[in-house]
Design a protein around this motif. Structure first.
Motif, PDB file in Angstrom:
ATOM      1  N   CYS A  55       0.924  -1.226   0.000  1.00  0.00           N
ATOM      2  CA  CYS A  55      -0.026   0.053   0.019  1.00  0.00           C
ATOM      3  C   CYS A  55       0.896   1.316  -0.029  1.00  0.00           C
ATOM      4  O   CYS A  55       2.053   1.245   0.373  1.00  0.00           O
ATOM      5  CB  CYS A  55      -0.973  -0.037   1.281  1.00  0.00           C
ATOM      6  SG  CYS A  55      -0.185   0.025   2.730  1.00  0.00           S
ATOM      7  N   LEU A  56       0.214   2.418  -0.285  1.00  0.00           N
ATOM      8  CA  LEU A  56       0.698   3.428  -0.097  1.00  0.00           C
ATOM      9  C   LEU A  56       0.057   4.838   0.572  1.00  0.00           C
ATOM     10  O   LEU A  56      -1.137   4.703   0.205  1.00  0.00           O
ATOM     11  CB  LEU A  56       0.981   4.198  -1.659  1.00  0.00           C
ATOM     12  CG  LEU A  56       1.567   5.557  -2.118  1.00  0.00           C
ATOM     13  CD1 LEU A  56       3.042   5.605  -1.797  1.00  0.00           C
ATOM     14  CD2 LEU A  56       1.279   5.872  -3.506  1.00  0.00           C
ATOM     15  N   PHE A  57       0.837   5.457   1.503  1.00  0.00           N
ATOM     16  CA  PHE A  57      -0.118   6.246   2.364  1.00  0.00           C
ATOM     17  C   PHE A  57       0.580   7.650   2.012  1.00  0.00           C
ATOM     18  O   PHE A  57       1.769   7.740   1.616  1.00  0.00           O
ATOM     19  CB  PHE A  57       0.261   5.872   4.076  1.00  0.00           C
ATOM     20  CG  PHE A  57      -0.814   4.943   4.321  1.00  0.00           C
ATOM     21  CD1 PHE A  57      -2.060   5.148   4.885  1.00  0.00           C
ATOM     22  CD2 PHE A  57      -0.240   3.608   4.267  1.00  0.00           C
ATOM     23  CE1 PHE A  57      -2.820   4.257   5.271  1.00  0.00           C
ATOM     24  CE2 PHE A  57      -1.159   2.674   4.881  1.00  0.00           C
ATOM     25  CZ  PHE A  57      -2.405   2.917   5.479  1.00  0.00           C
ATOM     26  N   LEU A  58      -0.331   8.714   2.322  1.00  0.00           N
ATOM     27  CA  LEU A  58       0.035   9.980   2.246  1.00  0.00           C
ATOM     28  C   LEU A  58      -0.013  10.655   3.535  1.00  0.00           C
ATOM     29  O   LEU A  58      -0.814  10.160   4.387  1.00  0.00           O
ATOM     30  CB  LEU A  58      -0.819  10.791   1.346  1.00  0.00           C
ATOM     31  CG  LEU A  58      -0.730  12.313   1.182  1.00  0.00           C
ATOM     32  CD1 LEU A  58       0.737  12.782   0.405  1.00  0.00           C
ATOM     33  CD2 LEU A  58      -1.710  12.913   0.653  1.00  0.00           C
ATOM     34  N   SER A  59       1.038  11.415   4.153  1.00  0.00           N
ATOM     35  CA  SER A  59       1.095  11.898   5.211  1.00  0.00           C
ATOM     36  C   SER A  59       0.947  13.464   5.239  1.00  0.00           C
ATOM     37  O   SER A  59       1.547  14.187   4.295  1.00  0.00           O
ATOM     38  CB  SER A  59       2.213  11.759   6.128  1.00  0.00           C
ATOM     39  OG  SER A  59       2.538  12.239   7.329  1.00  0.00           O
ATOM     40  N   ALA A 107      -2.838   9.352  12.717  1.00  0.00           N
ATOM     41  CA  ALA A 107      -3.682  10.384  12.735  1.00  0.00           C
ATOM     42  C   ALA A 107      -3.749  11.456  11.539  1.00  0.00           C
ATOM     43  O   ALA A 107      -4.478  12.249  11.394  1.00  0.00           O
ATOM     44  CB  ALA A 107      -3.524  11.237  14.066  1.00  0.00           C
ATOM     45  N   ARG A 108      -2.346  11.384  10.986  1.00  0.00           N
ATOM     46  CA  ARG A 108      -2.221  12.338   9.619  1.00  0.00           C
ATOM     47  C   ARG A 108      -2.178  11.716   8.486  1.00  0.00           C
ATOM     48  O   ARG A 108      -1.697  12.258   7.465  1.00  0.00           O
ATOM     49  CB  ARG A 108      -0.848  13.016   9.957  1.00  0.00           C
ATOM     50  CG  ARG A 108      -0.982  13.930  11.228  1.00  0.00           C
ATOM     51  CD  ARG A 108       0.341  14.688  11.619  1.00  0.00           C
ATOM     52  NE  ARG A 108       1.500  14.220  10.574  1.00  0.00           N
ATOM     53  CZ  ARG A 108       2.643  14.655  10.755  1.00  0.00           C
ATOM     54  NH1 ARG A 108       3.070  15.355  11.931  1.00  0.00           N
ATOM     55  NH2 ARG A 108       3.536  14.704   9.676  1.00  0.00           N
ATOM     56  N   ALA A 109      -2.334  10.227   8.417  1.00  0.00           N
ATOM     57  CA  ALA A 109      -2.338   9.602   6.959  1.00  0.00           C
ATOM     58  C   ALA A 109      -3.526   9.307   6.352  1.00  0.00           C
ATOM     59  O   ALA A 109      -4.797   9.365   6.943  1.00  0.00           O
ATOM     60  CB  ALA A 109      -1.860   7.975   7.632  1.00  0.00           C
ATOM     61  N   THR A 110      -3.377   9.088   5.069  1.00  0.00           N
ATOM     62  CA  THR A 110      -4.633   8.976   4.144  1.00  0.00           C
ATOM     63  C   THR A 110      -4.044   7.982   3.084  1.00  0.00           C
ATOM     64  O   THR A 110      -2.949   8.087   2.781  1.00  0.00           O
ATOM     65  CB  THR A 110      -4.665  10.333   3.135  1.00  0.00           C
ATOM     66  OG1 THR A 110      -4.970  11.449   4.127  1.00  0.00           O
ATOM     67  CG2 THR A 110      -5.788  10.009   2.097  1.00  0.00           C
ATOM     68  N   LEU A 111      -4.759   6.885   3.126  1.00  0.00           N
ATOM     69  CA  LEU A 111      -4.502   5.618   2.398  1.00  0.00           C
ATOM     70  C   LEU A 111      -4.606   6.122   0.764  1.00  0.00           C
ATOM     71  O   LEU A 111      -5.892   6.346   0.537  1.00  0.00           O
ATOM     72  CB  LEU A 111      -5.363   4.484   2.523  1.00  0.00           C
ATOM     73  CG  LEU A 111      -5.292   3.125   1.896  1.00  0.00           C
ATOM     74  CD1 LEU A 111      -3.886   2.733   2.025  1.00  0.00           C
ATOM     75  CD2 LEU A 111      -6.089   2.050   2.159  1.00  0.00           C
ATOM     76  N   LEU A 112      -3.756   5.968  -0.148  1.00  0.00           N
ATOM     77  CA  LEU A 112      -3.868   6.500  -1.591  1.00  0.00           C
ATOM     78  C   LEU A 112      -3.943   5.182  -2.115  1.00  0.00           C
ATOM     79  O   LEU A 112      -4.795   5.234  -3.128  1.00  0.00           O
ATOM     80  CB  LEU A 112      -2.616   7.280  -1.853  1.00  0.00           C
ATOM     81  CG  LEU A 112      -2.230   8.391  -1.328  1.00  0.00           C
ATOM     82  CD1 LEU A 112      -0.827   8.984  -1.948  1.00  0.00           C
ATOM     83  CD2 LEU A 112      -3.158   9.603  -1.713  1.00  0.00           C
ATOM     84  N   VAL A 113      -3.368   4.051  -1.938  1.00  0.00           N
ATOM     85  CA  VAL A 113      -3.616   2.702  -2.872  1.00  0.00           C
ATOM     86  C   VAL A 113      -3.499   1.760  -1.936  1.00  0.00           C
ATOM     87  O   VAL A 113      -2.397   1.521  -1.066  1.00  0.00           O
ATOM     88  CB  VAL A 113      -2.295   2.604  -3.877  1.00  0.00           C
ATOM     89  CG1 VAL A 113      -2.643   1.470  -4.515  1.00  0.00           C
ATOM     90  CG2 VAL A 113      -2.213   3.803  -4.818  1.00  0.00           C
ATOM     91  N   GLY A 114      -4.419   0.909  -1.892  1.00  0.00           N
ATOM     92  CA  GLY A 114      -4.469  -0.381  -0.957  1.00  0.00           C
ATOM     93  C   GLY A 114      -5.852  -0.762  -0.427  1.00  0.00           C
ATOM     94  O   GLY A 114      -6.887  -0.135  -1.189  1.00  0.00           O
TER      95      GLY A 114
END
Length: 127
Positions: A55-59, A107-114
């Motif tokens: 997966c890929l997360f955005l902070s 708390a600051r993450a958004t799941l971009l792919v996964g």
């Protein structure tokens, strides 16, 4: 593919547990490139058969009154490549200048792919 120790472990299924982080707005990558990174990441995972936990997360961090690439009040700081994704996207990790890192702050993450279940890869806050 067996490992050199000959203990029967298949190296293609082993992961280190190490995350990689690419800081945004540095010399290699900026926040406006996140959609491109997301697309390349998804394409690479599709070609690899969507490994479990890849997966890929955005902070992000919150700001007041700033807009960055069309997003109100949230400034993208980094993208995080999960340990299970590393084998599928080494070229993307290198191009983005990603370095070993702890996982993103939930708390600051958004799941971009996964998958939704990939949230379980992130540590829960300790109260």
């Amino acid at each position: 593919m067996r490992n050199a120790a000959g203990d029967g472990h298949d190296l293609r299924t082993m992961t280190s547990g190490l995350w990689y982080r690419a800081l945004l707005c540095d010399a290699l990558v900026d926040a406006c490139q996140v959609p491109i990174i997301r697309e390349h990441f998804a394409d690479a995972l599709g070609a690899a058969g969507w490994p479990d936990g890849a997966c890929l997360f955005l902070s992000t961090r919150q700001t007041r009154g700033r807009r960055v690439c069309g997003h109100d009040s949230a400034v993208a700081e980094a993208v995080f490549f999960s340990p299970a994704a590393i084998a599928a996207v080494p070229h993307l990790i290198a191009v983005c200048g990603a370095e070993p890192s702890p996982p993103p702050d939930r708390a600051r993450a958004t799941l971009l792919v996964g998958n939704q279940s990939d949230w379980d890869l992130l540590p829960h806050p300790i109260h």
